[in-house]
Motif scaffolding. Structure first.
Motif: not given
Length: 159
Positions: A28-35, A7-10
């Motif tokens: 590697v951003t908040g949007l990409l972290i989804e996957g 998640d975004a906190a990671d």
């Protein structure tokens, strides 16, 4: 060891792990972290990460990194296996990647080296291929079997 969805906190911990492994972090951003998935040690610190980046009908496996002190323990294999399962659940049956340092690992887990020109256009045009990874990085692909094969592990019963 626990593997879970990132998640975004990671994000900061994932970027730190990627840097420590010499991998790009620029996109590697908040949007990409989804996957992404992360592997947590017993104290909750992130010791592994990997992600899937959907690219049209294809998917790119990226940012596989494991802390040096736990390499060889199967964490990378588990992250890859779970991401492949996620790709199947998204209806993707080919996983693509680029690697400069882990070609042998990916061969062992079923990936084959392919020329960059054989990658689909949406994969070749992604930022990893076009900008972030060197042209000397190995391009690799794995074809996945769909989950929906009935009776795969069953034998016909004799009558």
């Amino acid at each position: 060891m626990r593997i879970r969805k990132a998640d975004a906190a990671d994000l900061v911990e994932i970027q730190t792990l990627l840097r420590a492994n010499g991998l790009p972090v620029d996109d590697v951003t908040g949007l990409l972290i989804e996957g992404f998935l992360v592997a947590e040690d017993t104290d909750g610190s992130i010791v592994g990460s990997a992600g899937l980046e959907p690219l049209g009908s294809s998917v790119l496996l990226r940012s596989l990194a494991v802390a040096s002190e736990i390499r060889g323990t199967g964490v990378a294999r588990e992250l890859v296996a779970r991401l492949e399962e996620n790709a199947r659940s998204l209806g993707r049956l080919e996983v693509w990647l680029l690697t400069s340092t882990a070609e042998r690992f990916f061969e062992v887990v079923g990936y084959e080296r392919i020329s960059r020109g054989e990658a689909p256009g949406n994969v070749r045009l992604c930022r990893q291929f076009a900008v972030l990874c060197p042209s000397t990085a190995a391009c690799m692909r794995k074809r996945l079997l769909p989950n929906s094969f009935p009776y795969v592990n069953e034998r016909p019963q004799s009558r």
